[in-house]
Design an enzyme around this catalytic site. Structure first.
Site, PDB file in Angstrom:
ATOM      1  N   ASP A  68       0.834  -1.211   0.000  1.00 19.16           N
ATOM      2  CA  ASP A  68       0.000   0.000   0.000  1.00 19.16           C
ATOM      3  C   ASP A  68       0.867   1.258   0.000  1.00 19.16           C
ATOM      4  O   ASP A  68       1.999   1.245   0.496  1.00 19.16           O
ATOM      5  CB  ASP A  68      -0.916  -0.031   1.243  1.00 19.16           C
ATOM      6  CG  ASP A  68      -2.081   0.930   1.109  1.00 19.16           C
ATOM      7  OD1 ASP A  68      -2.332   1.435  -0.005  1.00 19.16           O
ATOM      8  OD2 ASP A  68      -2.743   1.179   2.138  1.00 19.16           O
ATOM      9  N   ASN A 105     -10.982  -2.576  -5.388  1.00 17.63           N
ATOM     10  CA  ASN A 105     -10.225  -1.562  -6.141  1.00 17.63           C
ATOM     11  C   ASN A 105     -10.890  -1.165  -7.470  1.00 17.63           C
ATOM     12  O   ASN A 105     -10.513  -0.169  -8.085  1.00 17.63           O
ATOM     13  CB  ASN A 105      -8.784  -2.018  -6.404  1.00 17.63           C
ATOM     14  CG  ASN A 105      -7.893  -1.969  -5.168  1.00 17.63           C
ATOM     15  OD1 ASN A 105      -6.988  -2.771  -5.016  1.00 17.63           O
ATOM     16  ND2 ASN A 105      -8.144  -1.012  -4.275  1.00 17.63           N
ATOM     17  N   ARG A 122      -5.115  -1.815   9.027  1.00 20.12           N
ATOM     18  CA  ARG A 122      -6.276  -2.638   8.674  1.00 20.12           C
ATOM     19  C   ARG A 122      -5.866  -3.732   7.696  1.00 20.12           C
ATOM     20  O   ARG A 122      -4.796  -3.677   7.097  1.00 20.12           O
ATOM     21  CB  ARG A 122      -7.424  -1.793   8.117  1.00 20.12           C
ATOM     22  CG  ARG A 122      -7.056  -0.928   6.938  1.00 20.12           C
ATOM     23  CD  ARG A 122      -8.270  -0.159   6.409  1.00 20.12           C
ATOM     24  NE  ARG A 122      -7.856   0.802   5.410  1.00 20.12           N
ATOM     25  CZ  ARG A 122      -7.644   2.087   5.643  1.00 20.12           C
ATOM     26  NH1 ARG A 122      -7.848   2.595   6.847  1.00 20.12           N
ATOM     27  NH2 ARG A 122      -7.245   2.893   4.671  1.00 20.12           N
TER      28      ARG A 122
HETATM   29  C1  IPE Z   1      -5.298  -2.751  -0.214  1.00 20.15           C
HETATM   30  O1  IPE Z   1      -5.003  -1.410  -0.380  1.00 20.15           O
HETATM   31  C2  IPE Z   1      -5.308  -3.448  -1.545  1.00 20.15           C
HETATM   32  C3  IPE Z   1      -4.018  -3.567  -2.212  1.00 20.15           C
HETATM   33  C4  IPE Z   1      -2.864  -3.243  -1.683  1.00 20.15           C
HETATM   34  C5  IPE Z   1      -4.038  -4.119  -3.525  1.00 20.15           C
HETATM   35  P1  IPE Z   1      -6.153  -0.317  -0.492  1.00 20.15           P
HETATM   36  O2  IPE Z   1      -5.472   0.993  -0.643  1.00 20.15           O
HETATM   37  O3  IPE Z   1      -7.115  -0.694  -1.571  1.00 20.15           O
HETATM   38  O4  IPE Z   1      -6.890  -0.448   0.912  1.00 20.15           O
HETATM   39  P2  IPE Z   1      -7.776   0.578   1.717  1.00 20.15           P
HETATM   40  O5  IPE Z   1      -8.818   1.111   0.765  1.00 20.15           O
HETATM   41  O6  IPE Z   1      -6.868   1.662   2.186  1.00 20.15           O
HETATM   42  O7  IPE Z   1      -8.343  -0.221   2.845  1.00 20.15           O
HETATM   43  C1  IPE Z   2      -1.582   0.354  -3.387  1.00 19.61           C
HETATM   44  O1  IPE Z   2      -1.351   1.722  -3.390  1.00 19.61           O
HETATM   45  C2  IPE Z   2      -1.754  -0.197  -4.768  1.00 19.61           C
HETATM   46  C3  IPE Z   2      -3.103  -0.693  -5.059  1.00 19.61           C
HETATM   47  C4  IPE Z   2      -4.100  -0.703  -4.254  1.00 19.61           C
HETATM   48  C5  IPE Z   2      -3.311  -1.222  -6.391  1.00 19.61           C
HETATM   49  P1  IPE Z   2      -2.546   2.755  -3.336  1.00 19.61           P
HETATM   50  O2  IPE Z   2      -2.926   3.117  -4.748  1.00 19.61           O
HETATM   51  O3  IPE Z   2      -3.667   2.246  -2.534  1.00 19.61           O
HETATM   52  O4  IPE Z   2      -1.840   3.970  -2.648  1.00 19.61           O
HETATM   53  P2  IPE Z   2      -2.482   4.972  -1.588  1.00 19.61           P
HETATM   54  O5  IPE Z   2      -3.052   4.168  -0.491  1.00 19.61           O
HETATM   55  O6  IPE Z   2      -3.546   5.753  -2.330  1.00 19.61           O
HETATM   56  O7  IPE Z   2      -1.337   5.827  -1.152  1.00 19.61           O
HETATM   57 MG    MG Z   3      -4.097   2.392  -0.549  1.00 20.18          MG
END
Ligand code: IPE
Ligand code: IPE
Ligand code: MG
Length: 284
Positions: free
Chosen positions: A34, A82, A209
């Site tokens: 993340d 996502n 989480r």
């Molecule tokens: C979790 O990250 C999913 C992946 C890393 C692919 P998210 O960015 O989607 O999670 P939330 O929305 O912060 O819980």
């Molecule tokens: C995780 O990085 C990658 C995916 C969920 C595909 P994020 O895109 O969720 O990055 P933040 O949480 O917005 O920084």
């Molecule tokens: Mg994220």
């Protein structure tokens, strides 16, 4: 540990790698990768640039884990939730996945890594799905680390799919009326069947989480959350996470091996039998 061979003799990473106990490398590491978006934002770049930088880190973590002797590495690449993101971002993620699959095949083969996926991957755009299946087939006979990519993954979906598979099978075999489900039957029908349960779950970017990831499988995983954003999660960060894991005492609901005090038994012996029975009855 093959990683040591690849490290410069005087680097910081080598020092960290040397302090690892090679006997206690986690068999399965799962990572919630993340923070790509925040990494890009901090640099005044579009989110896409963060995802692209994140892919580079995937390459290095995969190779390092394989050299450390990790048996399975599960990477959360795209959650079923996502899809809520803007279409251009989702499309970009699929383009990056195809790029990764094309460029990594050679490296996966060289490192004897088997690629598999977890998630409802049939729902991916056709070309992405086909390329994913092609790499899975091409690496299926590799006997080294399993790289398990969680794509269009939702742990709740996974459990629903497992239960439906059990019900369908029982219906076909005409024994639906007497179906009784146990833990092993569910485990065997999860996408991760055949892999050891994760010992270490890493989440980057500081969120406390689980985000619908491996809810069943992480029952006794050690959790490691770091503020480091995924594109900055380099070898040093990986080694620090494993070192921290090795410092933990895993009890699985039992007690530490060193705590076997005869005094405890004396206290138990002081309890008259009737009292023990009363406690047993009142707690029912
Ligand atoms: C979790 O990250 C999913 C992946 C890393 C692919 P998210 O960015 O989607 O999670 P939330 O929305 O912060 O819980
Ligand atoms: C995780 O990085 C990658 C995916 C969920 C595909 P994020 O895109 O969720 O990055 P933040 O949480 O917005 O920084
Ligand atoms: Mg994220």
């Amino acid at each position: 540990m093959k990683l040591l061979e690849a490290l410069p003799p005087d680097g910081k990473d080598r020092g960290l790698a040397l302090s690892l106990d090679p006997q206690r490398i986690p068999a399965h590491i799962a990572i919630i990768m993340d923070g790509n978006g925040r990494w890009a934002k901090r640099r005044g770049l579009p989110r896409f640039a963060g995802h692209r930088a994140g892919v580079q880190m995937v390459r290095s973590v995969v190779e390092d884990c394989s050299r450390l002797g990790v048996h399975a590495l599960t990477l959360y690449a795209f959650s079923a939730e996502n899809w809520k993101r803007p279409r251009p971002e989702v499309d970009m993620l699929w383009r990056l996945l195809r790029f990764y699959l094309r460029h990594e095949l050679e490296d996966l083969q060289r490192n004897n890594i088997r690629l598999q996926s977890s998630g409802r991957v049939e729902a991916l755009p056709q070309r992405v799905y086909e390329e994913l299946r092609a790499v899975e087939r091409a690496t299926a006979r590799n006997t080294g680390m399993c790289l398990n990519l969680a794509i269009n993954y939702s742990s709740r979906n996974e459990l629903v799919d497992a239960v439906n598979a059990l019900v369908d099978q029982a219906r076909i075999e005409g024994r639906l009326d007497s179906l009784v489900v146990d833990e092993e039957m569910i485990s065997k029908r999860l996408y991760t069947a055949g892999l050891p349960e994760p010992d270490l779950l890493i989440r980057t970017s500081g969120e406390m989480r689980i985000s619908n990831f491996l809810l069943w499988q992480i029952a006794y995983a050690e959790l490691y959350v770091t503020d480091t954003l995924w594109p900055d999660f380099n070898r040093e960060e990986l080694l620090r996470a494993i070192l921290e894991f090795q410092r933990r005492e895993r009890r699985f609901g039992g007690i530490a091996e060193t705590v076997t005090e005869p005094a405890d038994l004396t206290v138990a012996a002081d309890f008259p039998d009737e009292e023990t029975e009363e406690i047993a009855v009142s707690s029912q």
